[in-house]
Design an enzyme around this catalytic site. Structure first.
Site, PDB file in Angstrom:
ATOM      1  N   ILE A 137       0.865  -1.169   0.000  1.00  0.00           N
ATOM      2  CA  ILE A 137       0.000   0.000   0.000  1.00  0.00           C
ATOM      3  C   ILE A 137       0.909   1.228   0.000  1.00  0.00           C
ATOM      4  O   ILE A 137       2.074   1.153   0.373  1.00  0.00           O
ATOM      5  CB  ILE A 137      -0.991   0.011   1.197  1.00  0.00           C
ATOM      6  N   ASP A 138       0.376   2.333  -0.438  1.00  0.00           N
ATOM      7  CA  ASP A 138       1.165   3.552  -0.580  1.00  0.00           C
ATOM      8  C   ASP A 138       1.750   4.016   0.746  1.00  0.00           C
ATOM      9  O   ASP A 138       1.219   3.724   1.822  1.00  0.00           O
ATOM     10  CB  ASP A 138       0.312   4.674  -1.178  1.00  0.00           C
TER      11      ASP A 138
END
Length: 167
Positions: A137-138
């Protein structure tokens, strides 16, 4: 550093970034050239220029290509919030602001650096720079991440993540 580049009369008036990208001797994309220009690594007549610079007759251009940075995974004692662990997987609660794996600009302080400190026995399915990482995930996103401790668990995790829920 490369030898100074010289232009043919046909190049005069063209954007420098576009012309440089067309040169086989450089073997660089236009976006890489633009980044190098922003960093001051492309000079015309000894001065840095903007990416929209237009070539003039008599210009002498030099392009400095920095040595590539070697990427080595270094285990680091980074606190990780492990919410579940067994012999095959870990589930990590990733905090916002933490990069998942090393990449240009983020070579240390990543979740992977912390995982490498905890264990050398992680899945190799995603290659040596993403050991155990099943998904990511970012940086600015928080949430749960599955980390596979072996290749079999990694492959099974991918199958279960990608299967649609049936009702």
């Amino acid at each position: 550093m490369k030898e100074p580049l010289t232009f043919t009369p046909e190049a005069v008036g063209q954007r420098l970034d576009k012309w440089l990208a067309e040169q086989d001797t450089l073997d660089l994309t236009r976006s890489v050239i633009q980044t190098r220009m922003e960093q001051g690594d492309v000079t015309v007549n000894g001065a840095a220029v903007s990416k929209n610079y237009k070539i003039r007759s008599g210009d002498v251009v030099q392009v400095v290509i920095p040595e590539p940075v070697s990427l080595e995974l270094v285990p680091e004692p980074i606190p990780l919030d492990i919410v579940y662990e067994d012999d095959d997987v870990m589930v990590i609660n990733k905090k916002s602001g933490v990069v998942v794996h090393p990449a240009p600009g983020n070579y240390s302080g990543t979740l992977v650096n912390g995982l490498m400190y905890l264990s050398k026995d992680l899945s190799h399915v995603n290659g040596e720079f993403r050991p155990g990482i099943v998904h990511r995930i970012d940086k600015d996103t928080s949430g749960l991440l599955i980390v596979a401790k072996n290749d079999k668990a990694h492959r099974l995790s991918l199958i279960h993540i990608s299967e649609p829920t049936r009702q």
